[in-house]
Design an enzyme around this catalytic site. Structure first.
Site, mmCIF file in Angstrom:
data_model
loop_
_atom_site.group_PDB
_atom_site.id
_atom_site.type_symbol
_atom_site.label_atom_id
_atom_site.label_comp_id
_atom_site.label_asym_id
_atom_site.label_seq_id
_atom_site.Cartn_x
_atom_site.Cartn_y
_atom_site.Cartn_z
ATOM 1 N N ASN A 95 44.004 -15.910 22.753
ATOM 2 C CA ASN A 95 43.443 -17.263 22.800
ATOM 3 C C ASN A 95 42.227 -17.321 21.885
ATOM 4 O O ASN A 95 41.865 -16.330 21.266
ATOM 5 C CB ASN A 95 43.110 -17.666 24.251
ATOM 6 N N PRO A 144 46.836 -10.102 36.587
ATOM 7 C CA PRO A 144 45.966 -10.123 37.773
ATOM 8 C C PRO A 144 44.814 -11.092 37.538
ATOM 9 O O PRO A 144 44.314 -11.200 36.416
ATOM 10 C CB PRO A 144 45.447 -8.671 37.849
ATOM 11 N N ILE A 162 41.258 -11.433 37.818
ATOM 12 C CA ILE A 162 40.160 -10.477 38.004
ATOM 13 C C ILE A 162 39.076 -11.099 38.890
ATOM 14 O O ILE A 162 38.565 -10.467 39.816
ATOM 15 C CB ILE A 162 39.579 -10.065 36.633
ATOM 16 N N PHE A 168 33.786 -18.772 35.063
ATOM 17 C CA PHE A 168 33.702 -19.792 34.033
ATOM 18 C C PHE A 168 34.984 -20.614 34.047
ATOM 19 O O PHE A 168 36.036 -20.119 34.468
ATOM 20 C CB PHE A 168 33.493 -19.153 32.648
#
Ligand code: C5P
Length: 408
Positions: A221, A317, A319, A336
């Site tokens: 990304n 996963p 995190i 965030f």
């Protein structure tokens, strides 16, 4: 942002020899003298010919309350204190600002003025704090000289990135005096130099993750890592012990920060786990939500049939959510949320879903990912605080201030 120094005297009894090189950043050496002395250390200054074009020996003498040494050929000084003795009575020699020329002469072992003679004669640790134009910092000769100095045990700090006195942009600015002070304290083994996050362990993730499809392709990304790195720098400057877990980015490690490089979400997850315990976790990384279900171990070939390969995805996963549920959950966990629409509503939903204390939301439709500016909104159970539009380092400093306020 200058952080207040709460605890004084962390460097009592230490002696610093401060070599002030030429360059506009020399004026910050005056502030360095003040900050070092506030911590209880003694400072003796050596002013190079170049440095003397920017600050005066009188200023440094007044601030340090010690004689300032400027030349090898001063008979009175040489009789009272020889340059060999001057080079050895300090606990640490700090070259600040260290110009490209001074570092080149240090790396080559040249001793053609007082500063370089002291540096060659010393048996004490040396730290160089570079400040120069970005092209000079990135020039192959400087890169080589810095590597040589580091290889021979000199601590060379990384310069800050930003707009330079000459108007160009990039790495080359002298780090803020508080960050240099923290590095000096670290080199001297002095603890408690002192900011609002002193004694706190801060864990930060930053950047994107890369999820391999085959040996040459990956899912990624647009995250640059700049906001997370800026927060790591601000937290270190505030005195925190910072571990920064970085996805694949091309950013310099901020001064005083321990960096762990990872590539995939699963590696990031393991690195977060290994870095615990922490007092605060700030999960800034744009972790890839999905990875390829089966990473091919050979390059997937285009066979000319027009058939596209099936790309099966599986979820990575989470995190942040895992950390929030963990029995080693830090007391303050901050996530965030980069959103393109309904930013605050999404952030509020995420706060509950992830179990974080705060979600810091930013609108990546207005401020594109990878840019220099952010407008952060801190969403918590207490409500929403919008910090306004600002450069990422200012946003980082504001966020770190809020963290220090709630931990106080
Ligand atoms: O779910 P979303 O990706 O929007 O959540 C963003 C927040 O969750 C960020 O703090 C990010 O670092 C974290 N995150 C994570 N692991 C994931 C996905 C996101 O820690 N797999």
């Amino acid at each position: 942002m200058a952080q207040p120094l709460h605890k004084r005297g962390a460097m009592i009894g230490k002696r610093i020899l401060l070599i002030v090189g030429g360059g506009i950043a020399a004026y910050k050496a005056c502030e360095m003298v003040r900050l070092i002395r506030k911590q209880g250390a003694d400072v003796t200054c050596v002013l190079t010919d170049g440095g003397a074009h920017f600050v005066t020996a009188m200023t440094l003498a007044a601030l340090s309350e010690n004689p300032v040494h400027t030349t090898l050929w001063d008979l009175k000084n040489e009789v009272e204190m020889g340059h060999i003795q001057l080079s050895r009575q300090a606990d640490l020699i700090v070259v600040c600002p260290a110009t490209a020329d001074l570092m080149a002469r240090m790396a080559a072992g040249i001793a053609d003025d007082l500063a370089t003679t002291l540096l060659l004669a010393t048996d004490k640790p040396v730290m160089a704090v570079p400040a120069m134009n970005v092209r000079m910092w990135q020039h192959a000769a400087t890169v080589r000289n810095v590597a040589t100095l580091r290889g021979s045990g000199v601590t060379v700090l990384n310069p800050d990135e930003g707009v330079m006195a000459c108007g160009e942009y990039g790495p080359g600015r002298l780090p803020e005096p508080e960050a240099v002070l923290a590095a000096i304290a670290d080199r001297l083994g002095a603890t408690n130099v002192a900011g609002p996050l002193t004694g706190k362990r801060v864990l930060i993730t930053a950047g994107p993750t890369h999820e391999p499809i085959d040996p040459v392709r990956y899912i990624a990304n647009r995250s640059s890592g700049k906001q997370g790195f800026a927060i790591a720098a601000a937290a270190a400057k505030a005195g925190a012990q910072v571990t920064l877990i970085a996805g694949p980015v091309t950013l310099q490690t901020p001064a005083g920060v321990t960096r762990v490089d990872v590539e995939t979400a699963r590696q990031m997850s393991a690195a977060v786990d290994a870095a615990l315990p922490a007092d605060v976790a700030i999960m800034v990384a744009a972790v890839a939500d999905w990875r390829s279900a089966g990473e091919a171990n050979q390059k997937i070939k285009k066979d000319g049939s027009g058939q596209v390969p099936p790309l099966q995805l599986v979820e990575n996963p989470d995190i942040l959510a895992t950390l929030c549920k963990s029995d080693r959950r830090p007391p303050l966990v901050i996530g965030f949320a980069a959103e393109t629409n309904d930013v605050l509503a999404h952030a509020q939903a995420k706060l509950a879903r992830k179990g974080a204390d705060w979600i810091v939301a930013n609108d990546v439709a207005t401020h594109k990912m990878g840019g220099e500016i952010n407008a952060l909104h801190i969403v918590s159970a207490a409500g929403i605080e919008s910090l306004g539009e600002m450069p990422k380092d200012a946003a980082a400093a504001a966020l770190v201030q809020r963290i220090a306020d709630v931990l106080a």
